[in-house]
Scaffold this motif. Structure first.
Motif, PDB file in Angstrom:
ATOM      1  N   PRO A 334      20.304 -90.401  19.340  1.00 12.84           N
ATOM      2  CA  PRO A 334      19.932 -89.419  20.153  1.00 12.84           C
ATOM      3  C   PRO A 334      20.089 -87.527  19.249  1.00 12.84           C
ATOM      4  O   PRO A 334      21.231 -88.338  18.219  1.00 12.84           O
ATOM      5  N   SER A 335      19.829 -86.676  19.218  1.00 15.05           N
ATOM      6  CA  SER A 335      19.947 -85.721  18.326  1.00 15.05           C
ATOM      7  C   SER A 335      21.417 -84.912  18.356  1.00 15.05           C
ATOM      8  O   SER A 335      21.869 -85.232  19.464  1.00 15.05           O
ATOM      9  N   ASP A 336      21.698 -84.746  17.598  1.00 11.33           N
ATOM     10  CA  ASP A 336      23.254 -84.285  17.118  1.00 11.33           C
ATOM     11  C   ASP A 336      23.462 -83.142  17.990  1.00 11.33           C
ATOM     12  O   ASP A 336      25.507 -82.486  18.524  1.00 11.33           O
ATOM     13  N   ILE A 337      21.926 -82.325  17.412  1.00 11.24           N
ATOM     14  CA  ILE A 337      22.446 -80.495  18.343  1.00 11.24           C
ATOM     15  C   ILE A 337      21.474 -81.197  20.203  1.00 11.24           C
ATOM     16  O   ILE A 337      20.209 -81.314  19.716  1.00 11.24           O
ATOM     17  N   GLN A 338      22.286 -80.637  21.384  1.00 15.20           N
ATOM     18  CA  GLN A 338      21.394 -80.437  22.433  1.00 15.20           C
ATOM     19  C   GLN A 338      21.956 -79.818  22.581  1.00 15.20           C
ATOM     20  O   GLN A 338      23.279 -78.107  22.240  1.00 15.20           O
ATOM     21  N   SER A 339      20.416 -78.431  23.530  1.00 16.45           N
ATOM     22  CA  SER A 339      20.556 -77.657  24.158  1.00 16.45           C
ATOM     23  C   SER A 339      20.241 -78.029  25.199  1.00 16.45           C
ATOM     24  O   SER A 339      18.947 -78.553  26.153  1.00 16.45           O
ATOM     25  N   THR A 340      21.228 -77.312  26.294  1.00 11.14           N
ATOM     26  CA  THR A 340      20.547 -77.553  27.725  1.00 11.14           C
ATOM     27  C   THR A 340      20.081 -76.191  28.655  1.00 11.14           C
ATOM     28  O   THR A 340      19.924 -76.584  30.044  1.00 11.14           O
ATOM     29  N   GLU A 341      20.190 -75.133  28.080  1.00  9.84           N
ATOM     30  CA  GLU A 341      20.353 -73.539  28.831  1.00  9.84           C
ATOM     31  C   GLU A 341      18.533 -73.301  28.620  1.00  9.84           C
ATOM     32  O   GLU A 341      18.139 -72.748  27.414  1.00  9.84           O
ATOM     33  N   PRO A 342      18.184 -73.628  29.819  1.00  7.68           N
ATOM     34  CA  PRO A 342      16.544 -72.455  30.062  1.00  7.68           C
ATOM     35  C   PRO A 342      16.412 -71.555  29.658  1.00  7.68           C
ATOM     36  O   PRO A 342      15.513 -71.458  29.303  1.00  7.68           O
ATOM     37  N   GLU A 343      17.241 -70.712  30.040  1.00  3.86           N
ATOM     38  CA  GLU A 343      16.628 -69.389  29.670  1.00  3.86           C
ATOM     39  C   GLU A 343      16.535 -68.492  27.887  1.00  3.86           C
ATOM     40  O   GLU A 343      17.913 -69.472  27.472  1.00  3.86           O
ATOM     41  N   ASP A 344      15.582 -68.153  28.528  1.00  7.40           N
ATOM     42  CA  ASP A 344      16.252 -67.191  26.402  1.00  7.40           C
ATOM     43  C   ASP A 344      16.558 -65.678  27.071  1.00  7.40           C
ATOM     44  O   ASP A 344      16.713 -65.371  28.034  1.00  7.40           O
ATOM     45  N   ILE A 409      32.569 -71.380  17.951  1.00 12.57           N
ATOM     46  CA  ILE A 409      31.417 -70.239  17.242  1.00 12.57           C
ATOM     47  C   ILE A 409      30.479 -69.092  18.733  1.00 12.57           C
ATOM     48  O   ILE A 409      29.719 -69.837  19.085  1.00 12.57           O
ATOM     49  N   SER A 410      31.085 -68.122  18.202  1.00 13.03           N
ATOM     50  CA  SER A 410      30.137 -67.735  19.813  1.00 13.03           C
ATOM     51  C   SER A 410      29.550 -66.161  19.078  1.00 13.03           C
ATOM     52  O   SER A 410      29.218 -65.754  18.137  1.00 13.03           O
ATOM     53  N   ILE A 411      28.555 -66.163  19.975  1.00 10.31           N
ATOM     54  CA  ILE A 411      27.354 -65.116  19.892  1.00 10.31           C
ATOM     55  C   ILE A 411      26.716 -63.461  21.172  1.00 10.31           C
ATOM     56  O   ILE A 411      26.926 -64.326  21.777  1.00 10.31           O
ATOM     57  N   ASP A 412      27.648 -62.677  20.239  1.00  9.87           N
ATOM     58  CA  ASP A 412      27.354 -61.520  21.351  1.00  9.87           C
ATOM     59  C   ASP A 412      28.238 -62.190  22.945  1.00  9.87           C
ATOM     60  O   ASP A 412      28.428 -62.028  24.405  1.00  9.87           O
ATOM     61  N   GLY A 413      29.607 -63.098  22.615  1.00  7.55           N
ATOM     62  CA  GLY A 413      30.932 -63.312  23.380  1.00  7.55           C
ATOM     63  C   GLY A 413      30.032 -64.720  24.486  1.00  7.55           C
ATOM     64  O   GLY A 413      31.165 -64.491  25.138  1.00  7.55           O
ATOM     65  N   LYS A 414      29.063 -65.128  23.762  1.00  5.04           N
ATOM     66  CA  LYS A 414      28.790 -66.271  24.596  1.00  5.04           C
ATOM     67  C   LYS A 414      28.590 -67.635  23.645  1.00  5.04           C
ATOM     68  O   LYS A 414      28.618 -67.681  22.446  1.00  5.04           O
ATOM     69  N   ASN A 415      29.635 -68.725  23.614  1.00  5.54           N
ATOM     70  CA  ASN A 415      29.338 -70.305  23.300  1.00  5.54           C
ATOM     71  C   ASN A 415      28.089 -70.657  22.447  1.00  5.54           C
ATOM     72  O   ASN A 415      27.518 -69.989  23.076  1.00  5.54           O
ATOM     73  N   LEU A 416      28.246 -70.481  21.131  1.00  2.67           N
ATOM     74  CA  LEU A 416      26.819 -70.587  20.868  1.00  2.67           C
ATOM     75  C   LEU A 416      25.805 -72.337  21.259  1.00  2.67           C
ATOM     76  O   LEU A 416      24.853 -72.117  21.202  1.00  2.67           O
ATOM     77  N   LYS A 417      27.189 -72.977  21.262  1.00  4.71           N
ATOM     78  CA  LYS A 417      26.409 -74.308  22.271  1.00  4.71           C
ATOM     79  C   LYS A 417      25.717 -73.981  23.116  1.00  4.71           C
ATOM     80  O   LYS A 417      25.308 -75.046  23.725  1.00  4.71           O
ATOM     81  N   SER A 418      25.952 -72.737  23.966  1.00  6.93           N
ATOM     82  CA  SER A 418      25.256 -72.528  25.433  1.00  6.93           C
ATOM     83  C   SER A 418      24.391 -71.721  25.390  1.00  6.93           C
ATOM     84  O   SER A 418      23.664 -71.681  26.640  1.00  6.93           O
ATOM     85  N   LEU A 419      24.048 -71.501  24.167  1.00  9.96           N
ATOM     86  CA  LEU A 419      22.274 -70.653  24.026  1.00  9.96           C
ATOM     87  C   LEU A 419      21.141 -72.005  24.414  1.00  9.96           C
ATOM     88  O   LEU A 419      21.864 -72.575  23.622  1.00  9.96           O
ATOM     89  N   ASN A 420      20.086 -71.180  24.608  1.00 14.44           N
ATOM     90  CA  ASN A 420      18.986 -71.942  24.394  1.00 14.44           C
ATOM     91  C   ASN A 420      18.356 -71.876  23.027  1.00 14.44           C
ATOM     92  O   ASN A 420      18.405 -70.830  22.242  1.00 14.44           O
ATOM     93  N   LEU A 421      18.368 -73.456  22.084  1.00 13.81           N
ATOM     94  CA  LEU A 421      18.562 -72.741  20.787  1.00 13.81           C
ATOM     95  C   LEU A 421      17.546 -73.099  19.955  1.00 13.81           C
ATOM     96  O   LEU A 421      16.769 -72.278  19.080  1.00 13.81           O
ATOM     97  N   LYS A 422      15.962 -73.361  20.890  1.00 16.00           N
ATOM     98  CA  LYS A 422      14.647 -72.941  19.841  1.00 16.00           C
ATOM     99  C   LYS A 422      14.782 -71.143  20.164  1.00 16.00           C
ATOM    100  O   LYS A 422      14.089 -69.978  19.255  1.00 16.00           O
ATOM    101  N   ASN A 423      15.072 -70.631  21.659  1.00 20.76           N
ATOM    102  CA  ASN A 423      15.176 -69.298  21.864  1.00 20.76           C
ATOM    103  C   ASN A 423      16.346 -68.364  19.929  1.00 20.76           C
ATOM    104  O   ASN A 423      16.129 -67.681  19.822  1.00 20.76           O
ATOM    105  N   TYR A 424      17.166 -68.667  20.365  1.00 16.67           N
ATOM    106  CA  TYR A 424      18.172 -68.814  19.569  1.00 16.67           C
ATOM    107  C   TYR A 424      17.257 -68.423  17.828  1.00 16.67           C
ATOM    108  O   TYR A 424      17.791 -67.403  17.166  1.00 16.67           O
ATOM    109  N   ARG A 425      17.202 -70.040  17.402  1.00 17.26           N
ATOM    110  CA  ARG A 425      17.108 -69.917  16.065  1.00 17.26           C
ATOM    111  C   ARG A 425      15.349 -68.662  16.096  1.00 17.26           C
ATOM    112  O   ARG A 425      15.410 -68.559  14.549  1.00 17.26           O
ATOM    113  N   SER A 426      14.348 -68.652  16.567  1.00 17.34           N
ATOM    114  CA  SER A 426      13.614 -67.589  17.109  1.00 17.34           C
ATOM    115  C   SER A 426      13.830 -66.560  16.345  1.00 17.34           C
ATOM    116  O   SER A 426      12.513 -65.738  15.846  1.00 17.34           O
ATOM    117  N   GLN A 427      15.086 -66.011  17.341  1.00 20.18           N
ATOM    118  CA  GLN A 427      15.477 -64.332  16.581  1.00 20.18           C
ATOM    119  C   GLN A 427      16.173 -64.443  15.417  1.00 20.18           C
ATOM    120  O   GLN A 427      16.858 -63.938  14.527  1.00 20.18           O
TER     121      GLN A 427
END
Length: 596
Positions: A334-344, A409-427
């Protein structure tokens, strides 16, 4: 076969290829068995007609009997030809369904494997060789394809043909059929023994091939180093050692196969001898006819194909099982990096590290220790420190190439792990320390991070990275093809093309991981000025070794041994007269030494 169960989903997907293919196998084999019966009747007809022809020796009726006899032989000959033509036609249909299905499955498998590779984290690639990854997606998949195509096709063909032949034999004469099939149990024992050897040796061969592929890929990538140190003969000898290991294991497998096939043919020959001997006795007893013996001999010869195929198919299945086992080993990771949040979600670039510690799982090296700092939206933050202090690790954590073990690690007050990974990296725009360019045009390398981009956007990105004038000096300009890893360009040009690739995205967060080391001071100042205009109001993180590069930053973090030992502006850190001041003074002395 447990390793091959993963292929069931593909068989289910292509069931409408397997079902008609199997029907074509059955029909083709029916047309393959019937000619033996026709030939048996023909032999009996010949025997009877020859006797009748001889009885009418010297009579006019002999000519009439000869004409009828010739017509019957022509009829039977044409019938046999027609049956074999029909068999060939359905064999063609069989291959057009099952073999084509195997190519579709091969295509799907390679895409699934590549997709899974894409999802795995950097840690996976640190632990595995590129050559081995490539071999599992090519050579191993090809061996599995031989199972889902030829092996399955010939397995069905062998089973159907064997059943039809054995049934036809017992239908003619049970006693003769039993004697003819006596050698088969010995064949089953031999196949079982050989299967085990083939499976073990096939797995070993694939491991050797992966090692050989990794060796070659690594040496070709480092060919300049090899030539610089005049190590061509040494690497050739090393390659020969690797090749000999592969050859030795391959020859061992060949020897097993070489012993297997003659043994099978010997047993088939023994069946033929028994057929003639036992059948001859029964002909004399009147139990069967001479045509039946001819029919049995054809059946025995027809059994040669399925029995021979049995060995070949067994070898294919064992090799495929060994290869599929190797493929499953990676597919089950399995990937060590999991992303379960679908929302961009659009980020603003407010970063916060709270008690962050990180240890590389593959080496056990602790790179960061209890980091606490905050980067506000729109800030230009610089990170400096000696080699191995954790600067690049910090950048990788912000990119979420790895997940932190302790802290958050938090981004804009949200834990980095809770963000949609692809959407986050695209920015995020990221320029790595080790520049990598693809074997493509300069234009496509710059536009790599976007699906759609105009020529004007590419040109502007190149200008902001201070590489535009270098590019237009090339004969093909932006359509210039780069060699592997961008070998066509100089070190500074590669870095600036990589910077252009990050800038064209207009990222919310821009990370420069010591990517200005190969450019001169004047070009560096030009890039930083353009960066200041482009990233106004956006978060910029610059990792560097030269203090001249970072002195205008809003905040400077000084790292040492994975810890932040100082932070502040350039003037604030100089006033502390500690590590930053020491680095600054050392670099001033170096610059003065170079000017002298």
């Amino acid at each position: 076969m447990k390793h091959l169960r993963r292929l069931n989903k593909y068989f289910l997907k292509y069931k409408w290829w397997i079902i008609p293919g199997s029907i074509f196998v059955i029909i083709s084999n029916i047309f393959g068995v019937v000619p033996a019966q026709v030939i048996g009747y023909a032999v009996d007809l010949i025997t009877e007609n020859v006797q009748i022809y001889n009885l009418f020796q010297g009579f006019e009726r002999q000519e009439i009997i000869y004409t009828i006899f010739s017509s019957n032989l022509l009829y039977f000959g044409l019938l046999v030809i027609l049956l074999y033509v029909m068999r060939g036609l359905f064999l063609f249909f069989m291959r057009q369904t099952i073999i084509l299905m195997s190519r579709h499955i091969e295509f799907d498998m390679k895409n699934d494997i590549y997709q899974h590779y894409q999802e795995l984290s950097l840690g996976f690639y640190r632990r595995n060789n590129t050559g081995d990854l490539m071999n599992r997606a090519t050579e191993d998949v090809n061996r599995v394809r031989m199972y889902v195509g030829p092996a399955i096709m010939y397995t069905i063909n062998t089973f159907v043909l064997s059943v039809l032949i054995v049934w036809s034999m017992f239908d003619v004469n049970s006693k003769l059929a039993i004697y003819c099939l006596l050698p088969l149990p010995f064949l089953v024992i031999i196949i079982y023994y050989v299967n085990t050897l083939i499976f073990k040796k096939s797995g070993k061969i694939q491991e050797r091939l992966s090692e050989l592929s990794s060796f070659v890929q690594e040496r070709f990538s480092g060919i300049r180093i090899i030539k610089s140190y005049v190590r061509e003969d040494y690497t050739r000898n090393m390659f020969e050692i690797q090749s000999n290991d592969y050859k030795r294991d391959s020859m061992s497998l060949v020897k097993v196969s070489a012993l297997f096939y003659p043994t099978m043919l010997l047993l088939i020959g023994l069946s033929t001898i028994l057929t003639i001997y036992i059948g001859g006795i029964q002909v004399m007893n009147g139990s069967i006819t001479a045509g039946n013996i001819a029919e049995f001999i054809i059946y025995i010869n027809q059994l040669t194909f399925p029995v021979t195929m049995l060995g070949w198919v067994t070898s294919l299945i064992q090799r495929a099982a060994a290869s599929q086992k190797r493929i499953n080993e990676f597919l089950d990771i399995p990937s060590d990096i999991q992303s379960t949040e679908p929302e961009d979600k659009e980020i603003t670039g407010h970063l916060k590290f709270e008690n962050v510690s990180f240890t590389y799982p593959d080496t056990g090296i602790q790179a960061l220790k209890n980091l606490n700092f905050e980067i506000k939206e729109g800030e230009f933050v610089a990170i400096i420190g000696k080699t191995g202090s954790g600067k690049s690790t910090l950048a990788n954590l912000i990119m979420r190439m790895y997940d932190v073990q302790d802290g958050s690690i938090s981004i804009d007050g949200k834990n980095l792990k809770s963000l949609n990974l692809k959407n986050y990296r695209s920015q995020i725009g990221f320029v790595p320390q080790e520049v990598f360019l693809f074997s493509d045009t300069i234009k496509n390398n710059i536009a790599f991070g976007l699906d759609q981009v105009t020529d004007e956007e590419v040109y502007n990105a190149a200008k902001n990275a201070s590489v535009y004038h270098n590019i237009i000096d090339f004969e093909e300009k932006f359509e210039t093809m780069l060699g592997e890893r961008g070998i066509t360009l100089s070190g500074g040009q590669k870095q600036r093309v990589s910077i252009a690739r990050a800038l064209i995205k207009s990222p919310k967060i821009l990370i420069f991981d010591d990517c200005l080391s190969a450019v001169d001071t004047k070009t560096e100042e030009e890039i930083l000025q353009n960066l200041g205009k482009m990233m106004a109001g956006k978060t910029s993180i610059l990792i560097a070794h030269r203090i001249s590069t970072i002195k205008n930053a809003d905040k400077i973090l000084v790292l040492d041994d994975g810890k932040i030992i100082e932070q502040g502006t350039h003037s604030e850190l100089l006033s502390l007269n500690k590590r930053y001041t020491e680095l600054y003074n050392n670099q001033l002395l170096e610059e003065e030494g170079r000017s002298i």
